[in-house]
Design an enzyme around this catalytic site. Sequence first.
Site, PDB file in Angstrom:
ATOM      1  CB  CYS A   1      -0.987  -0.045   1.171  1.00 47.62           C
ATOM      2  SG  CYS A   1      -2.343   1.149   1.003  1.00 47.62           S
TER       3      CYS A   1
ATOM      4  CG  HIS B   1      -3.858  -3.544   2.843  1.00 46.72           C
ATOM      5  ND1 HIS B   1      -2.840  -3.097   3.652  1.00 46.72           N
ATOM      6  CD2 HIS B   1      -4.496  -2.446   2.393  1.00 46.72           C
ATOM      7  CE1 HIS B   1      -2.861  -1.779   3.692  1.00 46.72           C
ATOM      8  NE2 HIS B   1      -3.857  -1.353   2.932  1.00 46.72           N
TER       9      HIS B   1
ATOM     10  CD  GLU C   1      -1.651  -6.313   5.076  1.00 44.63           C
ATOM     11  OE1 GLU C   1      -1.880  -5.112   5.348  1.00 44.63           O
ATOM     12  OE2 GLU C   1      -1.183  -6.676   3.986  1.00 44.63           O
TER      13      GLU C   1
END
Length: 197
Positions: free
Chosen positions: A76, A179, A181
């Site tokens: 990001c 993202h 994650e």
Amino acid sequence: MIAIIDYDAGNICSVVNLLNRLGAEWKLTADKNEIESASHVILPGVGHAAHVMGALRERGLEQTIKNLRRPVLGICAGMQIMCSSSEEGDVECMDIFDCRVKLLEPKPDEKIPHMGWDSLGNLESKLFKDIRKGEMFYFVHSYYAPLCYDTIATCRFGASEPMFSAALRYENFYGVQFHPEKSGEAGEKLIKNFLAL
């Protein structure tokens, strides 16, 4: 050991949780020697580009990162500050990827930030091994990297907007606008691919 660069950019917990699930050894650090000796480096990020670059420069880490010859992944804002510059704060960035980050310009019926699940296209990297075109990833951003020579995946904001770079690569440097994650199984697969580089 994976070095997660500590520069007050937030979003560390989600990255750490994913690495723990994968059984990876990691360290949150701003120490140049630890970063230089790591097998892989992650530059996470949620924050204002000018603030993030200021924090990196305050710690003397900009040149350390640019000199790395092992796999580096910016997430990001971590990807955006690896570009040449950003309209967010009108700041000069690390100039690893040859493009200027710009503000999204929504149509009247659209809103920024671009937030939520969206699909990727034009996947062109080992980073996306075994990840299908159209796979969904989680985005939260108001600024974007335009398509450029370093683009290795694309996404589209709004039905009629031009595509932007969902991922970038230059030599050993990788960046993703989404993202991983927070992107479930697909994001976990991408991080596994990164750690296998």
